[in-house]
Design an enzyme around this catalytic site. Structure first.
Site, PDB file in Angstrom:
ATOM      1  N   GLU A 170      32.726 101.557 -23.093  1.00  0.00           N
ATOM      2  CA  GLU A 170      31.268 101.478 -23.213  1.00  0.00           C
ATOM      3  C   GLU A 170      30.737 101.174 -21.818  1.00  0.00           C
ATOM      4  OE1 GLU A 170      28.071  98.281 -24.352  1.00  0.00           O
ATOM      5  OE2 GLU A 170      29.415  98.607 -26.050  1.00  0.00           O
TER       6      GLU A 170
ATOM      7  N   CYS B 296      23.581  95.711 -23.350  1.00  0.00           N
ATOM      8  CA  CYS B 296      23.780  97.154 -23.207  1.00  0.00           C
ATOM      9  C   CYS B 296      22.756  97.940 -24.012  1.00  0.00           C
ATOM     10  CB  CYS B 296      25.191  97.529 -23.644  1.00  0.00           C
ATOM     11  SG  CYS B 296      25.626  96.943 -25.288  1.00  0.00           S
TER      12      CYS B 296
END
Length: 492
Positions: free
Chosen positions: A248, A285
């Site tokens: 990620e 994020c």
């Protein structure tokens, strides 16, 4: 070198509120010890993969109980190294233990194995398909979630549930928190009868490289920067026997506000945006980095007022704070961008003040980095005068994708038909599409998808949050014409 990097052969944590060292440094593991740990992990894997699902589930629950029993200690350690606050960190420990218990449920359910049985018929053989664990894996911990995406986080929980052994590469931002968490994980696993070596931890940058390059390692999970993730992905791909890398990396998480919503819910949207942008000092994020809005003065005034009422705080490290400062300076120096709103700065040398910049659709059309470049921290870009269809066409014209994309529309007005089309188009560029909400906050559940097209993640078919995160650590195997007593129990 950063504040959290090596000082000799150890990793020193720092207090973000002061910038000074906190606690004793944690010794680096050493590459020789990494070699030993991988061998131990491989030996443990041969036992753990064949341990029955009920026993693996009980082991995960034992780890959750060990962490819950020491929540006060863990939160105090993490707060001293991250300044994220006791309320946030207490909730994060609960989320972490909740993830462990979720995967215990997944194990007991058993459907994750994807079993398919086709009995022999005519010329077709007897075929029985099941998913099996891939082997020892490495997990790289994140800086911004010292529990939920770190030593005992979702990557570790899902890999252990799958039947893999796990070696965590600790993040340099919170070494003492990582060390103590690892001790508790080992304690819980040991009490549950798990084999020695099924879980361990390493400290150090060189150690992380040695771990990824070890020939007995079978996969890597990572949450962090695009630069760091791509470097590890390259190492995984260039091995003599390449292994999967589940990274990620980065996301700007665009939000599109429709005209009807801008007129009918200006105050609500402004408050929600300011809260989401500044949550955790913007160190998520899923931070809403780019907001497309119509040229509605009431909404713009409301955003300015809402952001002005916010207060920032210390960021996780000096390196991360430097990145925030660079982003603010670069945006402020642009001729096609102007400051729309600014919040107050918190205390300490690494503190960040929320900043929101205003630009227009033609500027974004000419300079796509305004809507694709992630600014880690409480920094947002508001694109004014953006028709929803024009905004989404700009987004889908880019090769990259995002973890999330959000629509704000008025169901009682004229937004509905266009919102349906925009929603379908956004689903091509994001793993989670949100309606009249905000992207920060990721539910840990069976339905969740926390992934997306590159650069959000390196493997968009998978998720790092939720029950199906276990799929990353499994590969399908078909048994053809095997006698029943030679088959895995689940296939008999």
């Amino acid at each position: 070198m950063t504040e959290q990097a090596f000082q000799g052969t150890s990793i020193q944590g720092h207090d973000p509120r002061t910038g000074g060292p906190v606690g004793d440094p944690v010794p680096a593991t050493g590459t020789k010890r990494v070699e030993e740990l991988v061998l131990e992990a491989y030996s443990a894997f041969e036992t753990w993969r064949d341990t029955n699902r009920a026993a693996r589930a009980a082991a995960l629950e034992a780890v959750a109980e060990a962490l819950d029993a020491h929540v006060t200690e863990l939160v105090a350690l993490a707060d001293s190294e991250t300044a994220l606050g006791t309320t946030r960190l207490t909730g994060e420990v609960a989320r972490t233990t909740g993830q462990l218990r979720l995967f215990a449920e997944v194990l007991r359910d058993g459907s994750y194995q994807g079993i398919v049985i086709e009995r022999a018929e005519a010329a077709r053989p007897d075929l029985r398909r099941i998913k099996r664990p891939i082997g020892p894996v490495a997990v790289f911990a994140a800086s911004n979630f010292p529990f939920a995406f770190s030593v005992a986080g979702g990557d570790t929980a899902s890999a252990l549930a799958a039947g893999c052994s796990v070696i965590v590469k600790a993040h340099e931002a919170h070494p003492r928190t990582s060390l103590r968490t690892a001790e508790l994980v080992r304690e819980g696993l040991r009490k549950a009868g798990a084999p020695d070596g099924v879980f361990d931890i390493v400290f150090g940058v060189e150690e992380g490289v040695a771990l990824v390059q070890h020939p007995l390692l079978s996969g890597v999970g990572f949450t962090g920067s695009t630069r760091g993730g791509l470097a590890l992905a390259k190492l995984c791909a260039e091995r003599p026997h390449p292994i999967p890398f589940y990274g990620e990396l980065g996301s700007v998480n665009p939000v599109i506000v429709f005209p009807g919503a801008a007129r009918s819910k200006a105050q609500e949207i402004a408050r929600g945006y300011a809260a989401s942008l500044t949550q955790g000092v913007g160190q998520f994020c899923t931070n809403p980095g780019v907001l497309f809005v119509p040229d509605e003065p009431e909404l713009l005034d409301a955003i300015e007022a809402a952001v002005a009422q916010t207060t920032g705080g210390p960021m996780l490290s000096g390196r991360i704070h430097s990145g925030y400062v660079s982003a603010v300076e670069e945006l402020g120096a642009r001729g096609d961008v102007s400051l729309l709103a600014s919040g107050k700065s918190g205390e300490g040398p690494w503190s960040a003040a929320p900043k929101v910049y205003r630009t227009h659709l033609s500027a974004v059309d000419n300079h796509r980095e305004l809507m694709t470049e992630e600014h880690f921290g409480p920094v947002g870009v508001v694109v004014v005068g953006a028709d929803p269809l024009d905004a989404v066409r700009l987004l889908i014209s880019e090769d990259g994708g995002n973890l999330t994309a959000t629509i704000h529309a008025d169901l009682d007005g004229d937004d509905v038909q266009e919102a349906r089309l925009v929603g379908r188009l956004l689903a091509e560029r994001a793993g989670r599409v949100i309606f009249n909400g905000w992207p920060t906050g990721v539910a840990v559940s069976y339905a969740q998808q926390h992934g997306g097209p590159f650069p959000a993640t390196t493997t968009p078919a998978y998720t790092s949050v939720g029950a199906t995160a276990i799929d990353r650590w499994l590969v399908p195997v078909v048994y053809q014409d095997f006698p029943a007593d030679l088959l895995p129990e689940e296939l008999r």
